[in-house]
Motif scaffolding. Structure first.
Motif, PDB file in Angstrom:
ATOM      1  N   GLY A 134       0.821  -1.206   0.000  1.00 26.23           N
ATOM      2  CA  GLY A 134       0.000   0.000   0.000  1.00 26.23           C
ATOM      3  C   GLY A 134       0.852   1.251   0.000  1.00 26.23           C
ATOM      4  O   GLY A 134       0.528   2.235  -0.683  1.00 26.23           O
ATOM      5  N   GLY A 150       0.722   4.149  -2.794  1.00 25.08           N
ATOM      6  CA  GLY A 150       0.320   5.500  -2.405  1.00 25.08           C
ATOM      7  C   GLY A 150       1.457   6.477  -2.243  1.00 25.08           C
ATOM      8  O   GLY A 150       1.225   7.641  -1.901  1.00 25.08           O
ATOM      9  N   ALA A 206      -3.742   1.833   0.579  1.00 21.28           N
ATOM     10  CA  ALA A 206      -3.475   3.023  -0.237  1.00 21.28           C
ATOM     11  C   ALA A 206      -4.708   3.916  -0.317  1.00 21.28           C
ATOM     12  O   ALA A 206      -4.598   5.147  -0.247  1.00 21.28           O
TER      13      ALA A 206
END
Length: 544
Positions: free
Chosen positions: A176, A180, A451
Protein backbone atom coordinates in the motif's frame (compact mmCIF):
# COMPACT_ATOMS: atom_id res chain seq x y z
CA UNK A 1 -24.51 -28.56 42.59
CA UNK A 2 -21.69 -31.02 43.25
CA UNK A 3 -24.10 -33.43 44.97
CA UNK A 4 -26.69 -32.90 42.25
CA UNK A 5 -24.15 -33.80 39.57
CA UNK A 6 -22.99 -36.93 41.37
CA UNK A 7 -26.57 -38.07 41.98
CA UNK A 8 -27.64 -37.28 38.40
CA UNK A 9 -24.62 -39.06 36.93
CA UNK A 10 -25.37 -42.23 38.91
CA UNK A 11 -29.12 -42.24 38.27
CA UNK A 12 -28.95 -41.38 34.57
CA UNK A 13 -26.17 -43.90 33.96
CA UNK A 14 -28.26 -46.59 35.68
CA UNK A 15 -31.33 -45.60 33.64
CA UNK A 16 -29.37 -45.71 30.38
CA UNK A 17 -28.01 -49.18 31.23
CA UNK A 18 -31.53 -50.41 32.00
CA UNK A 19 -32.83 -48.87 28.78
CA UNK A 20 -30.03 -50.50 26.78
CA UNK A 21 -30.92 -53.90 28.23
CA UNK A 22 -34.48 -53.48 26.94
CA UNK A 23 -33.51 -51.72 23.69
CA UNK A 24 -29.82 -52.27 22.69
CA UNK A 25 -29.63 -49.29 20.23
CA UNK A 26 -29.82 -47.06 23.31
CA UNK A 27 -26.12 -47.82 23.83
CA UNK A 28 -25.41 -45.09 21.25
CA UNK A 29 -26.55 -42.51 23.81
CA UNK A 30 -23.43 -43.36 25.83
CA UNK A 31 -21.32 -41.68 23.11
CA UNK A 32 -22.81 -38.40 24.28
CA UNK A 33 -23.27 -39.13 27.97
CA UNK A 34 -19.90 -40.67 28.88
CA UNK A 35 -17.83 -37.59 27.83
CA UNK A 36 -20.13 -35.41 29.95
CA UNK A 37 -19.58 -37.63 32.98
CA UNK A 38 -15.80 -37.69 32.40
CA UNK A 39 -15.70 -33.88 32.17
CA UNK A 40 -17.78 -33.62 35.35
CA UNK A 41 -15.51 -36.00 37.27
CA UNK A 42 -12.45 -34.07 36.07
CA UNK A 43 -14.09 -30.85 37.23
CA UNK A 44 -14.71 -32.30 40.68
CA UNK A 45 -11.11 -33.47 41.06
CA UNK A 46 -9.32 -30.37 39.76
CA UNK A 47 -8.38 -27.58 42.17
CA UNK A 48 -7.59 -24.63 39.88
CA UNK A 49 -11.07 -23.32 39.08
CA UNK A 50 -13.63 -22.87 41.85
CA UNK A 51 -16.57 -22.31 39.50
CA UNK A 52 -16.28 -25.63 37.66
CA UNK A 53 -15.37 -27.44 40.89
CA UNK A 54 -18.62 -26.28 42.48
CA UNK A 55 -20.67 -26.45 39.27
CA UNK A 56 -19.34 -29.41 37.24
CA UNK A 57 -19.90 -29.25 33.48
CA UNK A 58 -22.27 -26.24 33.53
CA UNK A 59 -19.54 -24.09 35.09
CA UNK A 60 -17.76 -24.13 31.73
CA UNK A 61 -20.53 -21.90 30.36
CA UNK A 62 -18.96 -19.08 32.37
CA UNK A 63 -15.78 -19.29 30.30
CA UNK A 64 -17.76 -19.54 27.08
CA UNK A 65 -19.69 -16.38 27.98
CA UNK A 66 -16.44 -14.63 28.91
CA UNK A 67 -15.02 -15.54 25.51
CA UNK A 68 -18.12 -14.30 23.68
CA UNK A 69 -18.64 -11.16 25.78
CA UNK A 70 -16.41 -8.74 23.77
CA UNK A 71 -17.96 -9.89 20.50
CA UNK A 72 -21.54 -9.67 21.78
CA UNK A 73 -20.84 -6.24 23.24
CA UNK A 74 -19.23 -4.93 20.07
CA UNK A 75 -21.90 -6.14 17.66
CA UNK A 76 -25.11 -5.95 19.71
CA UNK A 77 -24.73 -3.59 22.67
CA UNK A 78 -22.29 -0.72 22.12
CA UNK A 79 -23.47 2.41 20.32
CA UNK A 80 -21.68 4.03 17.39
CA UNK A 81 -19.87 6.40 19.75
CA UNK A 82 -18.96 4.49 22.94
CA UNK A 83 -16.74 1.65 21.69
CA UNK A 84 -13.08 1.52 22.77
CA UNK A 85 -10.24 1.86 21.93
CA UNK A 86 -11.88 2.94 18.63
CA UNK A 87 -15.61 3.52 18.41
CA UNK A 88 -17.73 2.24 15.56
CA UNK A 89 -17.95 5.67 13.91
CA UNK A 90 -14.19 5.80 13.44
CA UNK A 91 -13.90 2.15 12.49
CA UNK A 92 -16.66 2.52 9.90
CA UNK A 93 -15.15 5.57 8.23
CA UNK A 94 -11.82 3.76 7.93
CA UNK A 95 -13.48 0.72 6.37
CA UNK A 96 -15.43 2.92 3.96
CA UNK A 97 -12.41 4.90 2.88
CA UNK A 98 -10.32 1.77 2.51
CA UNK A 99 -12.99 0.26 0.25
CA UNK A 100 -13.52 3.63 -1.46
CA UNK A 101 -17.26 3.63 -0.85
CA UNK A 102 -19.51 6.45 0.36
CA UNK A 103 -18.24 7.70 3.73
CA UNK A 104 -20.86 10.40 4.33
CA UNK A 105 -23.26 10.30 7.30
CA UNK A 106 -26.97 11.24 7.28
CA UNK A 107 -29.04 13.28 9.73
CA UNK A 108 -26.30 15.16 11.57
CA UNK A 109 -23.65 14.29 14.14
CA UNK A 110 -24.12 11.53 16.69
CA UNK A 111 -21.67 13.24 19.04
CA UNK A 112 -22.83 15.29 22.01
CA UNK A 113 -21.45 18.70 21.05
CA UNK A 114 -22.16 20.03 24.56
CA UNK A 115 -20.20 17.31 26.36
CA UNK A 116 -16.86 18.11 27.96
CA UNK A 117 -14.03 17.15 25.62
CA UNK A 118 -15.87 17.86 22.38
CA UNK A 119 -13.46 19.45 19.85
CA UNK A 120 -13.95 21.24 16.55
CA UNK A 121 -12.20 23.27 13.86
CA UNK A 122 -13.54 26.74 13.18
CA UNK A 123 -14.16 27.36 9.50
CA UNK A 124 -13.69 30.55 7.48
CA UNK A 125 -16.10 32.63 5.43
CA UNK A 126 -13.20 32.88 2.99
CA UNK A 127 -12.92 29.10 2.60
CA UNK A 128 -10.70 27.75 -0.17
CA UNK A 129 -11.90 25.09 -2.60
CA UNK A 130 -9.83 22.00 -1.79
CA UNK A 131 -9.40 21.40 -5.52
CA UNK A 132 -7.17 24.46 -5.56
CA UNK A 133 -4.94 22.97 -2.87
CA UNK A 134 -2.17 20.40 -3.06
CA UNK A 135 -3.93 17.05 -2.65
CA UNK A 136 -0.67 15.30 -1.69
CA UNK A 137 1.24 17.62 0.67
CA UNK A 138 4.85 16.58 1.25
CA UNK A 139 7.40 17.38 3.94
CA UNK A 140 11.16 17.41 3.30
CA UNK A 141 12.88 15.63 6.19
CA UNK A 142 16.56 16.37 6.59
CA UNK A 143 18.55 18.83 8.68
CA UNK A 144 21.81 20.62 7.87
CA UNK A 145 23.95 17.47 8.17
CA UNK A 146 21.64 15.25 6.10
CA UNK A 147 22.80 14.65 2.53
CA UNK A 148 19.90 12.40 1.50
CA UNK A 149 16.74 14.25 2.65
CA UNK A 150 13.44 12.44 2.18
CA UNK A 151 10.28 13.96 0.73
CA UNK A 152 7.68 12.36 2.98
CA UNK A 153 3.91 12.19 2.87
CA UNK A 154 2.15 13.95 5.75
CA UNK A 155 0.52 10.59 6.66
CA UNK A 156 2.47 7.34 6.99
CA UNK A 157 2.33 3.85 8.52
CA UNK A 158 3.40 3.79 12.14
CA UNK A 159 5.74 1.27 13.73
CA UNK A 160 4.44 -2.33 13.69
CA UNK A 161 6.90 -5.21 13.62
CA UNK A 162 6.92 -8.36 11.57
CA UNK A 163 6.24 -10.90 14.28
CA UNK A 164 3.62 -8.78 15.94
CA UNK A 165 1.95 -8.64 12.52
CA UNK A 166 1.79 -11.47 10.00
CA UNK A 167 3.87 -11.62 6.86
CA UNK A 168 0.76 -10.99 4.75
CA UNK A 169 -0.07 -7.90 6.81
CA UNK A 170 3.46 -6.54 6.34
CA UNK A 171 3.37 -7.28 2.61
CA UNK A 172 0.02 -5.52 2.25
CA UNK A 173 1.10 -2.49 4.30
CA UNK A 174 4.30 -2.03 2.33
CA UNK A 175 2.50 -2.73 -0.92
CA UNK A 176 0.00 0.00 0.00
CA UNK A 177 2.87 2.37 0.80
CA UNK A 178 4.32 1.64 -2.64
CA UNK A 179 0.99 2.32 -4.38
CA UNK A 180 0.32 5.50 -2.40
CA UNK A 181 3.88 6.87 -2.31
CA UNK A 182 4.17 7.06 1.47
CA UNK A 183 6.41 5.47 4.10
CA UNK A 184 6.16 2.32 6.19
CA UNK A 185 7.82 2.13 9.62
CA UNK A 186 9.23 -1.35 10.33
CA UNK A 187 8.72 -1.28 14.07
CA UNK A 188 11.51 -2.46 16.32
CA UNK A 189 11.30 -6.09 15.14
CA UNK A 190 13.86 -5.63 12.40
CA UNK A 191 14.05 -5.22 8.67
CA UNK A 192 12.42 -8.33 7.22
CA UNK A 193 12.15 -9.69 3.69
CA UNK A 194 8.46 -8.77 3.72
CA UNK A 195 9.23 -5.10 4.34
CA UNK A 196 11.58 -5.02 1.37
CA UNK A 197 9.79 -7.27 -1.15
CA UNK A 198 6.94 -4.93 -2.28
CA UNK A 199 9.25 -1.95 -2.80
CA UNK A 200 7.57 0.67 -0.60
CA UNK A 201 9.58 3.35 1.22
CA UNK A 202 10.90 2.21 4.60
CA UNK A 203 11.52 3.95 7.91
CA UNK A 204 13.76 1.48 9.71
CA UNK A 205 13.14 1.59 13.45
CA UNK A 206 15.90 0.49 15.79
CA UNK A 207 14.75 -0.35 19.28
CA UNK A 208 16.64 -1.32 22.40
CA UNK A 209 16.92 -4.92 21.20
CA UNK A 210 18.81 -3.77 18.05
CA UNK A 211 17.06 -6.39 15.92
CA UNK A 212 18.64 -6.84 12.47
CA UNK A 213 21.73 -4.94 13.65
CA UNK A 214 22.87 -6.73 16.80
CA UNK A 215 25.63 -9.01 17.96
CA UNK A 216 24.67 -12.31 19.54
CA UNK A 217 25.04 -10.74 23.00
CA UNK A 218 22.45 -8.09 22.10
CA UNK A 219 24.82 -5.16 21.64
CA UNK A 220 24.70 -2.87 18.62
CA UNK A 221 26.46 -4.11 15.44
CA UNK A 222 27.59 -1.09 13.41
CA UNK A 223 28.60 -3.19 10.42
CA UNK A 224 25.22 -4.90 10.19
CA UNK A 225 23.55 -1.50 10.51
CA UNK A 226 25.61 0.06 7.72
CA UNK A 227 24.86 -2.85 5.39
CA UNK A 228 21.09 -2.48 5.76
CA UNK A 229 20.90 1.29 6.20
CA UNK A 230 22.33 1.85 2.72
CA UNK A 231 19.55 -0.15 1.05
CA UNK A 232 17.76 2.20 -1.38
CA UNK A 233 14.31 1.43 0.11
CA UNK A 234 15.42 2.59 3.55
CA UNK A 235 14.66 6.31 3.49
CA UNK A 236 14.94 7.19 7.20
CA UNK A 237 16.22 5.56 10.40
CA UNK A 238 14.36 5.96 13.70
CA UNK A 239 15.91 5.21 17.10
CA UNK A 240 13.14 4.10 19.46
CA UNK A 241 13.65 5.42 22.99
CA UNK A 242 10.16 4.47 24.17
CA UNK A 243 6.68 3.81 22.83
CA UNK A 244 3.19 4.78 23.86
CA UNK A 245 1.86 1.29 24.62
CA UNK A 246 4.49 0.48 27.23
CA UNK A 247 6.92 3.37 27.78
CA UNK A 248 9.94 2.40 29.84
CA UNK A 249 9.15 -1.30 29.47
CA UNK A 250 10.58 -2.55 26.18
CA UNK A 251 8.82 -4.45 23.42
CA UNK A 252 7.22 -7.86 23.95
CA UNK A 253 6.81 -10.64 21.38
CA UNK A 254 5.17 -13.72 22.95
CA UNK A 255 7.02 -17.01 22.45
CA UNK A 256 4.02 -18.38 20.51
CA UNK A 257 4.77 -15.87 17.76
CA UNK A 258 8.53 -16.52 17.56
CA UNK A 259 8.89 -18.67 14.44
CA UNK A 260 12.24 -19.86 13.04
CA UNK A 261 11.97 -17.10 10.44
CA UNK A 262 11.46 -14.39 13.05
CA UNK A 263 14.35 -15.77 15.09
CA UNK A 264 16.57 -15.53 11.99
CA UNK A 265 15.53 -11.95 11.24
CA UNK A 266 15.86 -10.78 14.84
CA UNK A 267 18.79 -13.00 15.83
CA UNK A 268 16.99 -14.38 18.89
CA UNK A 269 16.30 -17.85 20.33
CA UNK A 270 13.25 -19.98 19.57
CA UNK A 271 10.80 -20.90 22.31
CA UNK A 272 11.15 -17.79 24.45
CA UNK A 273 9.33 -14.48 24.78
CA UNK A 274 11.35 -11.77 23.06
CA UNK A 275 11.54 -8.87 25.51
CA UNK A 276 13.56 -5.83 24.51
CA UNK A 277 15.53 -4.09 27.27
CA UNK A 278 13.83 -0.99 28.68
CA UNK A 279 16.81 1.20 27.75
CA UNK A 280 19.62 1.49 25.20
CA UNK A 281 23.13 0.10 25.69
CA UNK A 282 24.73 1.98 22.78
CA UNK A 283 24.54 5.26 24.73
CA UNK A 284 23.95 6.30 28.32
CA UNK A 285 23.75 10.10 28.27
CA UNK A 286 22.19 12.77 26.01
CA UNK A 287 25.64 13.75 24.75
CA UNK A 288 26.43 10.13 23.85
CA UNK A 289 23.05 9.91 22.14
CA UNK A 290 23.99 12.83 19.87
CA UNK A 291 27.26 11.08 18.98
CA UNK A 292 25.28 7.91 18.20
CA UNK A 293 22.97 9.88 15.88
CA UNK A 294 25.97 11.41 14.12
CA UNK A 295 27.61 8.01 13.65
CA UNK A 296 24.42 6.43 12.26
CA UNK A 297 23.98 9.30 9.82
CA UNK A 298 27.53 8.77 8.58
CA UNK A 299 27.12 4.97 8.27
CA UNK A 300 23.83 5.40 6.38
CA UNK A 301 25.49 7.72 3.84
CA UNK A 302 23.68 10.81 5.07
CA UNK A 303 20.09 9.59 5.44
CA UNK A 304 17.70 11.25 7.94
CA UNK A 305 18.22 9.96 11.49
CA UNK A 306 15.64 10.62 14.18
CA UNK A 307 14.26 9.21 17.36
CA UNK A 308 10.88 8.22 18.76
CA UNK A 309 9.71 8.68 22.32
CA UNK A 310 6.67 8.72 24.53
CA UNK A 311 7.33 11.74 26.74
CA UNK A 312 7.90 10.90 30.39
CA UNK A 313 10.02 13.21 32.54
CA UNK A 314 10.02 16.53 30.72
CA UNK A 315 13.49 17.21 32.07
CA UNK A 316 14.86 14.26 30.06
CA UNK A 317 13.70 15.73 26.76
CA UNK A 318 15.08 19.12 27.76
CA UNK A 319 18.38 17.39 28.55
CA UNK A 320 18.41 16.01 24.99
CA UNK A 321 17.73 19.52 23.65
CA UNK A 322 20.61 20.87 25.72
CA UNK A 323 22.87 18.19 24.24
CA UNK A 324 21.80 19.25 20.73
CA UNK A 325 22.69 22.86 21.49
CA UNK A 326 26.01 21.90 23.10
CA UNK A 327 27.16 19.55 20.31
CA UNK A 328 25.55 21.15 17.27
CA UNK A 329 24.28 17.68 16.32
CA UNK A 330 20.56 17.49 15.54
CA UNK A 331 18.23 14.62 14.74
CA UNK A 332 16.43 15.16 11.46
CA UNK A 333 13.06 14.23 12.96
CA UNK A 334 11.44 13.35 16.27
CA UNK A 335 8.44 11.02 16.50
CA UNK A 336 6.20 11.81 19.46
CA UNK A 337 4.17 8.78 20.52
CA UNK A 338 1.18 9.26 22.80
CA UNK A 339 0.52 7.16 25.87
CA UNK A 340 -2.77 6.11 24.22
CA UNK A 341 -0.90 4.27 21.43
CA UNK A 342 -0.37 0.54 21.08
CA UNK A 343 -1.06 -2.35 18.70
CA UNK A 344 0.25 -5.47 20.42
CA UNK A 345 1.06 -6.99 23.79
CA UNK A 346 1.53 -4.63 26.74
CA UNK A 347 0.99 -4.88 30.51
CA UNK A 348 -2.34 -3.35 31.53
CA UNK A 349 -0.83 -0.83 33.93
CA UNK A 350 1.56 0.47 31.28
CA UNK A 351 -1.16 0.82 28.64
CA UNK A 352 -3.50 2.60 31.05
CA UNK A 353 -1.30 4.56 33.40
CA UNK A 354 2.20 5.29 32.05
CA UNK A 355 3.24 7.90 29.50
CA UNK A 356 2.04 11.34 28.48
CA UNK A 357 -0.95 11.49 26.10
CA UNK A 358 -0.19 12.69 22.57
CA UNK A 359 -1.72 16.17 22.62
CA UNK A 360 0.18 17.32 25.72
CA UNK A 361 3.39 15.62 24.60
CA UNK A 362 3.23 17.05 21.08
CA UNK A 363 2.69 20.61 22.31
CA UNK A 364 5.52 20.25 24.82
CA UNK A 365 8.02 18.90 22.27
CA UNK A 366 7.17 21.63 19.76
CA UNK A 367 7.50 24.33 22.42
CA UNK A 368 10.79 22.93 23.74
CA UNK A 369 12.32 22.84 20.25
CA UNK A 370 11.06 26.37 19.62
CA UNK A 371 12.45 27.59 22.93
CA UNK A 372 15.89 26.21 22.07
CA UNK A 373 15.59 27.50 18.47
CA UNK A 374 15.93 23.92 17.18
CA UNK A 375 12.61 23.47 15.38
CA UNK A 376 14.03 24.89 12.14
CA UNK A 377 16.31 21.82 11.91
CA UNK A 378 13.88 19.12 13.03
CA UNK A 379 10.57 17.75 11.74
CA UNK A 380 8.02 16.42 14.23
CA UNK A 381 5.97 13.28 13.58
CA UNK A 382 2.85 12.67 15.70
CA UNK A 383 1.88 9.07 16.44
CA UNK A 384 -0.98 7.93 18.66
CA UNK A 385 -4.57 7.04 17.75
CA UNK A 386 -4.53 8.87 14.41
CA UNK A 387 -7.37 7.67 12.19
CA UNK A 388 -9.28 10.58 10.61
CA UNK A 389 -8.60 13.82 8.78
CA UNK A 390 -9.52 15.75 11.93
CA UNK A 391 -6.88 13.80 13.88
CA UNK A 392 -4.32 14.99 11.33
CA UNK A 393 -5.55 18.59 11.55
CA UNK A 394 -5.41 18.67 15.36
CA UNK A 395 -1.85 17.34 15.39
CA UNK A 396 -0.73 19.82 12.74
CA UNK A 397 -2.20 22.64 14.81
CA UNK A 398 -0.19 21.51 17.83
CA UNK A 399 3.07 21.51 15.87
CA UNK A 400 3.37 18.21 13.99
CA UNK A 401 4.73 18.24 10.45
CA UNK A 402 3.58 14.68 9.73
CA UNK A 403 1.47 11.95 11.33
CA UNK A 404 1.80 8.18 11.62
CA UNK A 405 -1.04 5.70 12.07
CA UNK A 406 -0.81 2.10 13.26
CA UNK A 407 -4.27 0.92 14.26
CA UNK A 408 -5.91 2.96 11.51
CA UNK A 409 -3.81 1.07 8.97
CA UNK A 410 -4.70 -2.21 10.69
CA UNK A 411 -8.40 -1.42 10.24
CA UNK A 412 -7.70 -0.70 6.57
CA UNK A 413 -6.22 -4.22 6.38
CA UNK A 414 -9.46 -5.65 7.77
CA UNK A 415 -8.84 -5.64 11.55
CA UNK A 416 -12.17 -5.90 13.43
CA UNK A 417 -10.84 -4.88 16.87
CA UNK A 418 -11.20 -8.43 18.18
CA UNK A 419 -8.62 -7.52 20.87
CA UNK A 420 -6.66 -10.74 20.34
CA UNK A 421 -3.42 -9.15 19.09
CA UNK A 422 -1.39 -10.76 21.89
CA UNK A 423 -2.89 -14.27 21.57
CA UNK A 424 -1.82 -15.35 18.05
CA UNK A 425 -5.51 -15.93 17.25
CA UNK A 426 -6.32 -12.80 15.24
CA UNK A 427 -9.38 -13.82 13.18
CA UNK A 428 -8.50 -11.53 10.26
CA UNK A 429 -4.91 -12.72 9.86
CA UNK A 430 -3.42 -9.31 10.73
CA UNK A 431 -1.74 -9.88 14.11
CA UNK A 432 -0.88 -13.57 14.05
CA UNK A 433 1.76 -16.02 12.89
CA UNK A 434 -0.81 -18.78 12.34
CA UNK A 435 -0.48 -19.71 8.66
CA UNK A 436 -4.10 -20.79 8.43
CA UNK A 437 -5.39 -17.49 9.78
CA UNK A 438 -3.04 -15.24 7.81
CA UNK A 439 -4.16 -17.01 4.62
CA UNK A 440 -7.43 -15.10 4.95
CA UNK A 441 -5.61 -11.80 4.40
CA UNK A 442 -5.23 -11.45 0.62
CA UNK A 443 -2.30 -9.13 -0.03
CA UNK A 444 -3.39 -8.01 -3.48
CA UNK A 445 -6.73 -6.77 -2.17
CA UNK A 446 -5.61 -5.30 1.14
CA UNK A 447 -2.68 -3.26 -0.18
CA UNK A 448 -5.14 -1.35 -2.37
CA UNK A 449 -7.31 -0.67 0.68
CA UNK A 450 -4.31 0.65 2.62
CA UNK A 451 -3.47 3.02 -0.24
CA UNK A 452 -7.14 4.09 -0.48
CA UNK A 453 -7.35 4.82 3.24
CA UNK A 454 -4.18 6.90 3.08
CA UNK A 455 -5.36 8.94 0.12
CA UNK A 456 -8.91 9.51 1.36
CA UNK A 457 -7.78 10.49 4.87
CA UNK A 458 -5.32 13.05 3.53
CA UNK A 459 -8.10 14.26 1.23
CA UNK A 460 -10.42 14.82 4.19
CA UNK A 461 -7.68 16.73 6.05
CA UNK A 462 -6.98 18.93 3.02
CA UNK A 463 -10.70 19.71 2.72
CA UNK A 464 -10.81 20.76 6.37
CA UNK A 465 -7.72 22.93 5.94
CA UNK A 466 -9.37 24.61 2.96
CA UNK A 467 -12.58 25.09 4.95
CA UNK A 468 -10.52 26.99 7.54
CA UNK A 469 -9.30 29.33 4.81
CA UNK A 470 -5.77 27.91 4.84
CA UNK A 471 -3.56 26.63 2.04
CA UNK A 472 -1.40 24.00 3.74
CA UNK A 473 -1.02 22.02 6.98
CA UNK A 474 1.87 24.32 7.96
CA UNK A 475 -0.57 27.25 8.17
CA UNK A 476 -2.57 25.69 11.01
CA UNK A 477 -2.32 27.41 14.38
CA UNK A 478 -3.45 26.29 17.83
CA UNK A 479 -6.09 28.99 17.85
CA UNK A 480 -7.98 27.17 15.06
CA UNK A 481 -8.96 24.21 17.27
CA UNK A 482 -11.60 24.62 19.98
CA UNK A 483 -12.31 22.32 22.93
CA UNK A 484 -15.24 22.35 25.33
CA UNK A 485 -13.59 22.19 28.75
CA UNK A 486 -16.92 22.18 30.60
CA UNK A 487 -20.57 22.96 29.89
CA UNK A 488 -19.98 26.72 29.82
CA UNK A 489 -16.22 26.98 29.16
CA UNK A 490 -14.69 26.77 25.69
CA UNK A 491 -10.97 27.12 25.08
CA UNK A 492 -8.74 27.08 22.03
CA UNK A 493 -5.67 24.89 21.84
CA UNK A 494 -3.60 28.09 22.10
CA UNK A 495 -5.21 28.72 25.50
CA UNK A 496 -4.81 25.13 26.63
CA UNK A 497 -1.26 24.88 25.29
CA UNK A 498 0.15 28.44 25.20
CA UNK A 499 3.07 29.00 22.84
CA UNK A 500 6.45 30.09 24.23
CA UNK A 501 8.75 32.57 22.52
CA UNK A 502 11.50 31.45 20.16
CA UNK A 503 14.90 31.15 21.93
CA UNK A 504 13.23 31.68 25.32
CA UNK A 505 14.95 28.55 26.72
CA UNK A 506 18.38 29.82 25.69
CA UNK A 507 18.24 32.67 28.19
CA UNK A 508 16.95 33.35 31.68
CA UNK A 509 14.43 33.78 33.08
CA UNK A 510 12.82 30.78 31.41
CA UNK A 511 9.07 30.54 30.83
CA UNK A 512 7.48 29.63 34.16
CA UNK A 513 6.13 26.28 32.94
CA UNK A 514 9.68 25.21 32.01
CA UNK A 515 11.60 26.71 34.92
CA UNK A 516 11.79 23.65 37.18
CA UNK A 517 12.59 21.13 34.45
CA UNK A 518 15.24 23.42 32.98
CA UNK A 519 16.86 23.70 36.40
CA UNK A 520 17.08 19.94 37.02
CA UNK A 521 18.11 18.84 33.49
CA UNK A 522 21.63 18.47 32.09
CA UNK A 523 23.17 17.37 28.80
CA UNK A 524 25.46 15.06 30.79
CA UNK A 525 22.71 12.77 32.08
CA UNK A 526 19.12 11.69 31.51
CA UNK A 527 18.53 11.62 35.27
CA UNK A 528 16.97 14.81 36.71
CA UNK A 529 18.91 16.34 39.60
CA UNK A 530 16.44 17.69 42.16
CA UNK A 531 19.34 18.69 44.40
CA UNK A 532 19.73 21.75 42.17
CA UNK A 533 16.51 23.20 43.53
CA UNK A 534 14.96 23.59 46.96
CA UNK A 535 11.67 22.03 48.05
CA UNK A 536 10.29 25.53 48.42
CA UNK A 537 11.16 26.18 44.78
CA UNK A 538 9.54 22.92 43.67
CA UNK A 539 6.33 23.72 45.56
CA UNK A 540 6.24 27.20 44.06
CA UNK A 541 6.79 26.15 40.46
CA UNK A 542 5.02 22.81 40.56
CA UNK A 543 6.74 19.50 39.78
CA UNK A 544 5.24 18.13 36.56
Amino acid sequence: MRKLFILSAILLTAMLIAWAVVWPPALWVFLLWVPVVIVGIADLLQSSHSIVRNFPVVGHLRYLMEELRPKIYQYFIESDTDGTPFNRLNRSVIYQRAKKVDDTRPFGTELDVYASGYEWLNHSIAAIDHKQLNEDPRVLVGGPACTQPYSASIFNISAMSFGSLSQNAILALNGGAKLGNFAHNTGEGGLSDYHLQPGGDIIWQIGTGYFSCRHTDGTFDYNAFAERAKLPQVKMIEIKLSQGAKPGHGGILPAAKVTPEIARIRLVELGYDVVSPPGHTAFNTPLQMMDFIKKLRHLSAGKPIGFKLCVGHKSEFLAICKAMVQTGIYPDFITVDGGEGGTGAAPLEFSNSVGMPLREALAFVYDALTGFDLKKHIKIIASGKVATGFDLVKNFALGADMCNSARGMMFALGCIQALECNMNTCPTGVATQDKGLMRGLVVGDKKVRVANFHKETIGSAVQMIGAAGLKSPADLHRSFIYRRASHNLIQTYSQLFPYIAKKSLLQTPHPLAFELDMAISSADTFVPDYNKVSYVHIDAVGAV
